[in-house]
Motif scaffolding. Structure first.
Motif, PDB file in Angstrom:
ATOM      1  N   GLU A   1      -8.620   0.724   3.327  1.00  0.00           N
ATOM      2  CA  GLU A   1      -9.570   1.619   3.969  1.00  0.00           C
ATOM      3  C   GLU A   1      -9.505   1.504   5.493  1.00  0.00           C
ATOM      4  O   GLU A   1      -9.524   2.515   6.200  1.00  0.00           O
ATOM      5  CB  GLU A   1     -10.996   1.337   3.468  1.00  0.00           C
ATOM      6  N   ASP A   2      -9.407   0.279   6.008  1.00  0.00           N
ATOM      7  CA  ASP A   2      -9.323   0.091   7.458  1.00  0.00           C
ATOM      8  C   ASP A   2      -8.032   0.689   8.013  1.00  0.00           C
ATOM      9  O   ASP A   2      -8.034   1.295   9.085  1.00  0.00           O
ATOM     10  CB  ASP A   2      -9.430  -1.394   7.817  1.00  0.00           C
ATOM     11  N   ILE A   3      -6.946   0.500   7.294  1.00  0.00           N
ATOM     12  CA  ILE A   3      -5.672   1.064   7.744  1.00  0.00           C
ATOM     13  C   ILE A   3      -5.720   2.581   7.711  1.00  0.00           C
ATOM     14  O   ILE A   3      -5.290   3.252   8.659  1.00  0.00           O
ATOM     15  CB  ILE A   3      -4.498   0.513   6.916  1.00  0.00           C
ATOM     16  N   ALA A   4      -6.269   3.138   6.631  1.00  0.00           N
ATOM     17  CA  ALA A   4      -6.365   4.598   6.524  1.00  0.00           C
ATOM     18  C   ALA A   4      -7.141   5.174   7.702  1.00  0.00           C
ATOM     19  O   ALA A   4      -6.686   6.122   8.358  1.00  0.00           O
ATOM     20  CB  ALA A   4      -7.018   4.987   5.200  1.00  0.00           C
ATOM     21  N   VAL A   5      -8.276   4.596   8.014  1.00  0.00           N
ATOM     22  CA  VAL A   5      -9.105   5.108   9.109  1.00  0.00           C
ATOM     23  C   VAL A   5      -8.397   4.934  10.454  1.00  0.00           C
ATOM     24  O   VAL A   5      -8.473   5.804  11.320  1.00  0.00           O
ATOM     25  CB  VAL A   5     -10.501   4.451   9.100  1.00  0.00           C
TER      26      VAL A   5
ATOM     27  N   ASP B   1       1.876   7.945   4.942  1.00  0.00           N
ATOM     28  CA  ASP B   1       1.147   6.741   4.527  1.00  0.00           C
ATOM     29  C   ASP B   1      -0.192   7.105   3.887  1.00  0.00           C
ATOM     30  O   ASP B   1      -0.551   6.573   2.837  1.00  0.00           O
ATOM     31  CB  ASP B   1       0.904   5.814   5.718  1.00  0.00           C
ATOM     32  N   LEU B   2      -0.930   8.007   4.536  1.00  0.00           N
ATOM     33  CA  LEU B   2      -2.249   8.386   4.022  1.00  0.00           C
ATOM     34  C   LEU B   2      -2.164   9.018   2.635  1.00  0.00           C
ATOM     35  O   LEU B   2      -3.019   8.771   1.792  1.00  0.00           O
ATOM     36  CB  LEU B   2      -2.949   9.332   5.004  1.00  0.00           C
ATOM     37  N   ASP B   3      -1.129   9.821   2.401  1.00  0.00           N
ATOM     38  CA  ASP B   3      -0.956  10.434   1.078  1.00  0.00           C
ATOM     39  C   ASP B   3      -0.836   9.378  -0.012  1.00  0.00           C
ATOM     40  O   ASP B   3      -1.250   9.609  -1.149  1.00  0.00           O
ATOM     41  CB  ASP B   3       0.279  11.350   1.059  1.00  0.00           C
ATOM     42  N   GLN B   4      -0.286   8.219   0.328  1.00  0.00           N
ATOM     43  CA  GLN B   4      -0.147   7.138  -0.649  1.00  0.00           C
ATOM     44  C   GLN B   4      -1.382   6.236  -0.695  1.00  0.00           C
ATOM     45  O   GLN B   4      -1.732   5.713  -1.756  1.00  0.00           O
ATOM     46  CB  GLN B   4       1.083   6.281  -0.316  1.00  0.00           C
TER      47      GLN B   4
ATOM     48  N   ILE C   1      -9.917  17.211  10.627  1.00  0.00           N
ATOM     49  CA  ILE C   1      -8.695  17.529   9.874  1.00  0.00           C
ATOM     50  C   ILE C   1      -8.547  16.563   8.698  1.00  0.00           C
ATOM     51  O   ILE C   1      -8.263  16.967   7.573  1.00  0.00           O
ATOM     52  CB  ILE C   1      -7.458  17.470  10.806  1.00  0.00           C
ATOM     53  N   PHE C   2      -8.753  15.279   8.974  1.00  0.00           N
ATOM     54  CA  PHE C   2      -8.652  14.245   7.949  1.00  0.00           C
ATOM     55  C   PHE C   2      -9.632  14.506   6.807  1.00  0.00           C
ATOM     56  O   PHE C   2      -9.261  14.458   5.627  1.00  0.00           O
ATOM     57  CB  PHE C   2      -8.907  12.872   8.584  1.00  0.00           C
ATOM     58  N   ARG C   3     -10.889  14.753   7.151  1.00  0.00           N
ATOM     59  CA  ARG C   3     -11.921  14.963   6.120  1.00  0.00           C
ATOM     60  C   ARG C   3     -11.574  16.162   5.237  1.00  0.00           C
ATOM     61  O   ARG C   3     -11.751  16.117   4.021  1.00  0.00           O
ATOM     62  CB  ARG C   3     -13.291  15.160   6.769  1.00  0.00           C
ATOM     63  N   GLU C   4     -11.084  17.214   5.856  1.00  0.00           N
ATOM     64  CA  GLU C   4     -10.724  18.411   5.108  1.00  0.00           C
ATOM     65  C   GLU C   4      -9.523  18.155   4.190  1.00  0.00           C
ATOM     66  O   GLU C   4      -9.539  18.515   3.011  1.00  0.00           O
ATOM     67  CB  GLU C   4     -10.400  19.537   6.096  1.00  0.00           C
TER      68      GLU C   4
ATOM     69  N   TYR D   1       0.828  -1.201   0.000  1.00  0.00           N
ATOM     70  CA  TYR D   1       0.000   0.000   0.000  1.00  0.00           C
ATOM     71  C   TYR D   1       0.868   1.258   0.000  1.00  0.00           C
ATOM     72  O   TYR D   1       0.443   2.303  -0.471  1.00  0.00           O
ATOM     73  CB  TYR D   1      -0.899   0.052   1.236  1.00  0.00           C
ATOM     74  N   THR D   2       2.056   1.172   0.625  1.00  0.00           N
ATOM     75  CA  THR D   2       2.957   2.319   0.717  1.00  0.00           C
ATOM     76  C   THR D   2       4.385   1.855   0.445  1.00  0.00           C
ATOM     77  O   THR D   2       4.662   0.654   0.408  1.00  0.00           O
ATOM     78  CB  THR D   2       2.924   2.981   2.114  1.00  0.00           C
ATOM     79  N   THR D   3       5.267   2.823   0.347  1.00  0.00           N
ATOM     80  CA  THR D   3       6.680   2.520   0.110  1.00  0.00           C
ATOM     81  C   THR D   3       7.530   2.722   1.360  1.00  0.00           C
ATOM     82  O   THR D   3       8.729   2.480   1.327  1.00  0.00           O
ATOM     83  CB  THR D   3       7.239   3.404  -1.025  1.00  0.00           C
TER      84      THR D   3
END
Length: 168
Positions: free
Chosen positions: A104-108, A121-124, A161-164, A40-42
């Motif tokens: 999705e679970d990891i992002a949340v 991580d979230l940016d990726q 903050i996340f939603r924005e 999912y990420t590097t």
């Protein structure tokens, strides 16, 4: 390379589980190591976070092979009650069942901190996520009655903050 190192650790766990004639078990990987295993990420990490499923103490010698790990209590972890439905099984293991949580679970789960490595991580991850699923998971977490209140309050604070930032 890091992914291969993580997989090797799980293969060693599988061998020790068989050697000591322990019952097969499930392990759900979350966080950076799940990002590496799922590609999912590097970002590179060898620390392993997983959900505590109430393992008996006799599995201690198996988990000690992880070296740097955190066994996360469900009640203090920002995951949906339905995380297992979306988890992906790593098929190369035959005696233990190794799962990684969905993107999705990891992002949340990363919303509560939003530390620099989480943002990285979230940016990726976010561009690859299904926003409908993200919102469903967020709703399930908000509705959890078994989640520590302090965790829920911090999650709600960071959620704005996340939603924005990610238009979710």
């Amino acid at each position: 390379m890091i992914k291969d190192n993580l997989l090797e650790i799980f293969h060693e766990m599988e061998e020790v589980t068989k050697l000591f004639k322990l019952d097969s078990f499930d392990i759900y990987i979350i966080g950076g190591s799940a990002c590496v295993l799922g590609e999912y990420t590097t970002r590179a990490t060898l620390d392993i976070d997983f959900i505590d499923l109430g393992y008996p103490s006799r599995y201690g010698r198996v988990f000690s092979l992880l070296r740097d790990y955190d066994m996360l209590e469900y009640e203090s972890t920002l995951i949906s009650p339905t995380y297992k439905e979306r988890a992906k099984k790593i098929d190369e293991f035959k005696y233990i069942n190794v799962y990684i949580l969905s993107k999705e679970d990891i992002a949340v789960s990363k919303i509560i901190r939003l530390a620099p490595k989480d943002i990285e991580d979230l940016d990726q991850i976010i561009p690859e996520c299904n926003k409908k699923i993200l919102n469903c998971i967020i709703g399930e977490i908000i509705n959890r009655e078994d989640l520590f209140d302090s965790k829920k309050q911090e999650f709600l604070k960071q959620l704005k903050i996340f939603r924005e930032k990610y238009n979710v």
